[in-house]
Design a protein around this motif. Structure first.
Motif, mmCIF file in Angstrom:
data_model
loop_
_atom_site.group_PDB
_atom_site.id
_atom_site.type_symbol
_atom_site.label_atom_id
_atom_site.label_comp_id
_atom_site.label_asym_id
_atom_site.label_seq_id
_atom_site.Cartn_x
_atom_site.Cartn_y
_atom_site.Cartn_z
ATOM 1 N N VAL A 149 46.517 52.203 35.929
ATOM 2 C CA VAL A 149 46.938 52.188 37.114
ATOM 3 C C VAL A 149 47.450 50.916 38.204
ATOM 4 C CG1 VAL A 149 44.470 53.694 37.006
ATOM 5 C CG2 VAL A 149 44.528 51.379 37.670
ATOM 6 N N SER A 150 47.716 51.533 39.335
ATOM 7 C CA SER A 150 48.422 50.256 40.234
ATOM 8 C C SER A 150 48.448 50.755 41.124
ATOM 9 C CB SER A 150 49.891 50.280 39.990
ATOM 10 O OG SER A 150 50.440 51.456 40.073
ATOM 11 N N GLY A 151 48.692 50.195 42.158
ATOM 12 C CA GLY A 151 48.220 50.082 44.197
ATOM 13 C C GLY A 151 46.524 50.318 44.346
ATOM 14 N N GLU A 152 46.864 51.198 45.248
ATOM 15 C CA GLU A 152 45.671 51.609 45.795
ATOM 16 C C GLU A 152 45.262 52.553 45.069
ATOM 17 O OE1 GLU A 152 46.400 53.814 49.305
ATOM 18 O OE2 GLU A 152 47.032 51.905 50.240
ATOM 19 N N ARG A 153 45.213 52.722 43.674
ATOM 20 C CA ARG A 153 44.703 54.004 42.864
ATOM 21 C C ARG A 153 43.521 53.120 42.095
ATOM 22 N NH1 ARG A 153 47.178 57.624 38.744
ATOM 23 N NH2 ARG A 153 44.863 57.426 37.977
ATOM 24 N N SER A 154 43.820 51.647 42.171
ATOM 25 C CA SER A 154 42.860 51.061 41.119
ATOM 26 C C SER A 154 42.347 50.199 41.666
ATOM 27 C CB SER A 154 43.828 49.323 40.816
ATOM 28 O OG SER A 154 44.183 48.546 41.987
ATOM 29 N N THR A 155 42.662 49.878 43.492
ATOM 30 C CA THR A 155 40.711 50.139 43.783
ATOM 31 C C THR A 155 39.990 50.651 43.601
ATOM 32 O OG1 THR A 155 42.189 49.102 45.833
ATOM 33 C CG2 THR A 155 40.677 48.748 46.087
ATOM 34 N N THR A 156 40.034 51.827 44.470
ATOM 35 C CA THR A 156 39.179 53.051 44.012
ATOM 36 C C THR A 156 39.006 53.383 42.178
ATOM 37 O OG1 THR A 156 41.191 54.247 44.949
ATOM 38 C CG2 THR A 156 39.342 55.782 44.062
ATOM 39 N N VAL A 157 39.600 53.125 41.227
ATOM 40 C CA VAL A 157 39.365 53.420 40.095
ATOM 41 C C VAL A 157 37.951 52.535 39.579
ATOM 42 C CG1 VAL A 157 40.136 53.017 37.635
ATOM 43 C CG2 VAL A 157 41.116 54.731 39.179
ATOM 44 N N PHE A 158 38.627 50.848 40.186
ATOM 45 C CA PHE A 158 37.752 50.006 39.791
ATOM 46 C C PHE A 158 35.852 49.795 40.930
ATOM 47 C CE2 PHE A 158 40.966 47.165 38.872
ATOM 48 C CZ PHE A 158 40.842 47.658 37.529
ATOM 49 N N ARG A 159 35.998 50.405 41.810
ATOM 50 C CA ARG A 159 35.280 51.462 42.587
ATOM 51 C C ARG A 159 34.390 51.829 41.963
ATOM 52 N NH1 ARG A 159 36.387 52.618 47.192
ATOM 53 N NH2 ARG A 159 37.045 50.657 48.303
ATOM 54 N N GLN A 160 34.846 53.104 41.209
ATOM 55 C CA GLN A 160 33.924 53.788 40.678
ATOM 56 C C GLN A 160 33.586 53.057 39.439
ATOM 57 O OE1 GLN A 160 34.062 57.121 41.153
ATOM 58 N NE2 GLN A 160 34.679 57.492 42.706
ATOM 59 N N LEU A 161 34.291 52.003 38.800
ATOM 60 C CA LEU A 161 33.377 50.946 37.737
ATOM 61 C C LEU A 161 32.174 50.684 38.266
ATOM 62 C CD1 LEU A 161 36.469 50.274 35.110
ATOM 63 C CD2 LEU A 161 34.136 51.523 34.211
ATOM 64 N N GLU A 162 32.305 49.770 38.988
ATOM 65 C CA GLU A 162 31.821 49.787 39.605
ATOM 66 C C GLU A 162 29.387 50.404 39.869
ATOM 67 O OE1 GLU A 162 30.728 45.833 40.440
ATOM 68 O OE2 GLU A 162 32.295 46.093 38.978
ATOM 69 N N LEU A 163 30.328 51.244 40.607
ATOM 70 C CA LEU A 163 29.405 52.651 40.624
ATOM 71 C C LEU A 163 28.902 52.751 38.929
ATOM 72 C CD1 LEU A 163 30.768 54.556 43.598
ATOM 73 C CD2 LEU A 163 28.876 52.617 43.752
ATOM 74 N N ALA A 164 29.322 52.983 37.466
ATOM 75 C CA ALA A 164 28.879 53.146 37.023
ATOM 76 C C ALA A 164 27.998 52.697 36.560
ATOM 77 C CB ALA A 164 30.963 54.050 35.783
ATOM 78 N N ARG A 165 27.878 51.706 36.941
ATOM 79 C CA ARG A 165 27.302 50.380 36.185
ATOM 80 C C ARG A 165 25.657 50.820 36.130
ATOM 81 N NH1 ARG A 165 27.360 44.273 36.301
ATOM 82 N NH2 ARG A 165 29.540 44.430 37.232
ATOM 83 N N HIS A 166 25.288 51.300 37.726
ATOM 84 C CA HIS A 166 23.470 52.308 37.693
ATOM 85 C C HIS A 166 23.824 53.778 37.178
ATOM 86 C CE1 HIS A 166 23.869 48.415 39.256
ATOM 87 N NE2 HIS A 166 24.328 48.398 40.600
ATOM 88 N N ALA A 167 25.008 54.649 36.624
ATOM 89 C CA ALA A 167 24.827 55.610 36.399
ATOM 90 C C ALA A 167 23.657 55.463 35.479
ATOM 91 C CB ALA A 167 25.939 55.952 36.057
ATOM 92 N N PRO A 168 23.466 57.144 34.223
ATOM 93 C CA PRO A 168 22.782 56.950 33.287
ATOM 94 C C PRO A 168 23.182 56.984 32.559
ATOM 95 C CG PRO A 168 22.311 58.657 34.832
ATOM 96 C CD PRO A 168 23.624 58.541 35.461
#
Ligand SMILES: Nc1ncnc2c1ncn2[C@@H]1O[C@H](COP(=O)(O)OP(=O)(O)O)[C@@H](O)[C@H]1O
Ligand SMILES: [Mg+2]
Length: 313
Positions: free
Chosen positions: A89-108
């Protein structure tokens, strides 16, 4: 390949104590042993006089101990996922994807997936250097969920792969040139699928993997033990033995203790009946909570010679 053993049961029944006592026996018999703690509330540091690390630490001759810290394993897991995704993933999308991953840390499920990933690594790679892998697992249902994960995650990865294949064949149709380009996601999924299948094969081979359930002679642990055995077996895992821990001795003297001992009796009998086809070991309630590996000697003695794996030729 090492033979692995998982100590399961409710919190407080004595999994850590029994797993450690058993691991000490293996090491004393000259088997190269790795004791693995996946229980955040363990007291291995007290038992050995120093804290185990994130990589195997030598505690006794032939005995290494490693601690899987859920937070650290989750971080490692997410970093790994990020590294896999980064080139894709590149550019703007990568920011969104990595933010999603950070949120996934606390996902069940994320923490379990991370712990499971570490477990697969221990089974498939680290385990090659050992004769015995002894797992002191987190309480109760966790054991079942953790051990059933290769089945569940395998199905999940299969689903992802199917969708990926569909996308690729659609692309092929649109492009019309018939050439299939290398697909790094598909490759990553295939690798993961392969590891899960290997882990599942090891975990369901009764000659190499077994679960020892630990229970106390009380109502709830007794009922839960029968359920846990059924559940583990329904996932194809071999429940190889039962340990009934904290049994009061016959020769207690106060009325209070005599009553307690008598109350334990039907549960001891019921537990033993549930495991009539398996080795059952009873361990006496010690006068003090074992605070060092020396204090574990009575537990080690009670577990001496216990082989929960199925014979293999
Ligand atoms: N046979 C025993 N007699 C007396 N105390 C015990 C015995 N086995 C375990 N304990 C104590 O009971 C508590 C829970 O044991 P632990 O092994 O940590 O259980 P778990 O890992 O299942 O939570 C600890 O304080 C431990 O020292
Ligand atoms: Mg424990």
């Amino acid at each position: 390949m090492a033979r692995s053993l998982f100590f399961g049961g409710k919190g407080g029944v004595g999994k850590t104590s029994c797993a450690t006592a058993y691991a000490l026996n293996c090491a004393a018999a000259g088997q190269k042993t790795l004791l693995v703690s996946t229980d955040p509330a363990h007291n291995l540091a007290d038992l050995f006089g120093r804290a185990p690390g994130a990589t195997p630490t030598r505690m006794r001759p032939d005995l290494d101990v490693v601690e899987l810290d859920p937070d650290r394993e989750t971080q490692r897991y997410l970093d790994q996922v990020k590294d896999t995704i980064r080139p894709l993933v590149s550019g703007e999308r990568s920011t969104t994807v990595f933010r999603q991953l950070e949120l996934a840390r606390h996902a069940p499920g994320t923490e379990e997936a991370a712990l499971f990933d570490a477990l697969v690594g221990l089974l498939l790679e680290t385990g090659r250097d050992y004769d015995r892998l002894i797992f002191d697992t987190a309480p109760g249902g966790h054991t079942v969920r953790l051990l059933a994960l290769p089945e569940i995650m395998g199905a999940w990865v299969d689903g992802l792969m199917q969708r990926r294949r569909k996308v690729r064949s659609d692309y092929k149709a649109w492009l019309g040139d018939g050439e299939v380009v290398d697909d790094p996601i598909q490759e990553a999924l295939m690798r993961r699928r392969g590891r899960l299948a290997a882990a599942r094969e090891h975990l369901t081979c009764a000659a190499y993997s077994a679960v020892v359930l630990v229970a106390n002679p009380e109502r709830l642990p007794t009922l839960e033990t029968a359920r846990t055995r059924e559940l583990l077996e329904s996932h194809g895992l071999h429940v190889g033995a039962l340990v009934i821990n904290k049994c009061l001795p016959e020769d207690v003297d106060s009325t209070w203790l005599i009553n307690w001992r008598d109350e334990q009796r039907p549960w001891r009998e019921q537990l033993a009946a549930t495991f009539a086809d398996r080795p059952v070991r009873e361990i006496g309630h010690q006068p003090h909570a074992p605070a060092s590996s020396d204090d574990l000697q009575p537990l080690s003695d009670a577990l001496q010679g216990l082989t929960p794996w199925q014979d293999h030729d």
